[in-house]
Design an enzyme around this catalytic site. Structure first.
Site, PDB file in Angstrom:
ATOM      1  N   HIS A  34      57.561  59.454  14.149  1.00 35.51           N
ATOM      2  CA  HIS A  34      57.308  60.343  13.020  1.00 35.51           C
ATOM      3  C   HIS A  34      55.905  60.933  13.065  1.00 35.51           C
ATOM      4  O   HIS A  34      55.674  62.036  12.580  1.00 35.51           O
ATOM      5  CB  HIS A  34      57.504  59.557  11.718  1.00 35.51           C
ATOM      6  CG  HIS A  34      57.487  60.408  10.493  1.00 35.51           C
ATOM      7  ND1 HIS A  34      58.501  61.297  10.187  1.00 35.51           N
ATOM      8  CD2 HIS A  34      56.578  60.520   9.482  1.00 35.51           C
ATOM      9  CE1 HIS A  34      58.226  61.914   9.051  1.00 35.51           C
ATOM     10  NE2 HIS A  34      57.067  61.477   8.600  1.00 35.51           N
TER      11      HIS A  34
ATOM     12  N   TYR B 254      58.098  62.690  -4.433  1.00 33.38           N
ATOM     13  CA  TYR B 254      59.437  62.111  -4.321  1.00 33.38           C
ATOM     14  C   TYR B 254      60.144  62.114  -5.674  1.00 33.38           C
ATOM     15  O   TYR B 254      61.340  62.405  -5.768  1.00 33.38           O
ATOM     16  CB  TYR B 254      59.349  60.677  -3.789  1.00 33.38           C
ATOM     17  CG  TYR B 254      58.903  60.596  -2.358  1.00 33.38           C
ATOM     18  CD1 TYR B 254      59.836  60.651  -1.316  1.00 33.38           C
ATOM     19  CD2 TYR B 254      57.565  60.457  -2.017  1.00 33.38           C
ATOM     20  CE1 TYR B 254      59.436  60.577   0.009  1.00 33.38           C
ATOM     21  CE2 TYR B 254      57.153  60.381  -0.698  1.00 33.38           C
ATOM     22  CZ  TYR B 254      58.094  60.448   0.314  1.00 33.38           C
ATOM     23  OH  TYR B 254      57.701  60.388   1.622  1.00 33.38           O
TER      24      TYR B 254
ATOM     25  N   ASP C  13      56.393  66.535   7.956  1.00 32.31           N
ATOM     26  CA  ASP C  13      56.930  65.693   6.888  1.00 32.31           C
ATOM     27  C   ASP C  13      57.105  66.546   5.629  1.00 32.31           C
ATOM     28  O   ASP C  13      57.704  67.620   5.691  1.00 32.31           O
ATOM     29  CB  ASP C  13      56.003  64.491   6.687  1.00 32.31           C
ATOM     30  CG  ASP C  13      56.502  63.461   5.694  1.00 32.31           C
ATOM     31  OD1 ASP C  13      57.422  62.702   6.040  1.00 32.31           O
ATOM     32  OD2 ASP C  13      55.970  63.415   4.571  1.00 32.31           O
TER      33      ASP C  13
END
Length: 271
Positions: free
Chosen positions: A257, A203, A102
């Site tokens: 994921h 982010y 990730d």
């Protein structure tokens, strides 16, 4: 044998670094992604120690009990990568096998791009090359839809309220929906002061990552990809090979994921 935690000063901050296995063995650095931590990823890969490997897993900045700078600009990919570059140098590690999942995969891509002399082999788990992700995020409507949660994360303060609500009930719900098998084990790290905001700042700092330098990855590279990833299109794995001089992809069926928790035996087999 038990997991040992040490504090290491790098790039002006202090990181908590978990280690497992013989310290004279070949080093394997594990870089976790959102919203995991060193404990989660080192627990997944503990069996590597049986192969006499030295496993090293830092709480990356903003996570776990590592430092949590407040300004968003302190979470750009260049700064995050500098943390890991200095950690490798300060620990005196040679011939590192670098494993990233990730966001940890993004750091692994960029570190290997910038300092191939520090990395012997690169293994990336469900994380496309940063140029491929940028291109798809901006131009691919299917990936934009899969990444739509990011727009919530960019809003000031609101996502902190949502994710902290009722002992992280919403946070855990969405992770369960994506088939994360060990959500309850993560919440102690989320309770650290400032942790949720710091994690979201990865982010929020994406704007600083729009013009990163890029050249082909020069070391042998393996992408491991759970085919049922609800966040990332598997086509990006194949596209990422265009940035690898010596790369291959291993797709794993019936995994998503969180493939490093769901099918760790296959990943270790590939390693």
């Amino acid at each position: 044998m038990k997991i040992e935690n040490e504090k290491w000063k790098v790039n002006g901050i202090e990181l908590n670094v978990a280690q497992y296995g013989p310290k004279d063995g070949p080093p394997v650095i594990l870089l976790h992604g959102f919203p995991e931590n060193s404990k989660a990823i080192i627990e997944a890969f503990k069996d590597l120690a049986e192969k006499s490997l030295h496993i090293i897993a830092p709480d990356q900045r903003g996570y776990g009990v590592s430092d949590k700078p407040k300004e968003i600009k302190n979470y750009s990919l260049e700064i995050l990568t500098k943390d890991m570059e200095e950690l490798i140098q300060n620990m005196g590690l040679k011939d590192v096998t670098l494993v990233g999942h990730d966001w940890g995969g993004m750091v692994a891509w960029f570190l290997t791009n910038r300092r191939p002399d520090l990395v012997k082999k690169l293994i990336v788990i469900n994380s496309p090359h940063y140029e491929i992700f940028k291109r798809n995020f901006l131009m691919n409507p299917v990936q934009l839809l899969k990444s739509s949660y990011i727009f919530l994360f960019l809003i000031p303060k609101l996502p902190e309220i949502v994710l902290n609500w009722d002992n992280f009930a919403v946070f855990k719900f969405f992770l369960h929906r994506s088939a994360h098998p060990k959500t309850d084990q993560l919440q102690e790290a989320w309770k650290q002061e400032g942790a949720i905001t710091s994690m979201l700042n990865w982010y929020r700092a994406m704007i600083y990552n729009l013009r990163l330098p890029s050249r082909n990855i020069q070391v042998p590279t393996l992408l491991v990809w759970g085919e049922d990833d609800v966040f990332l299109q598997k086509e990006m794995a194949l596209q990422s090979l265009h940035y690898c001089n010596d790369g291959k992809v291993k797709f794993i069926k019936n995994a998503g994921h969180w493939v490093h928790h769901q099918r760790i035996e296959e990943i270790i087999g590939e390693l």
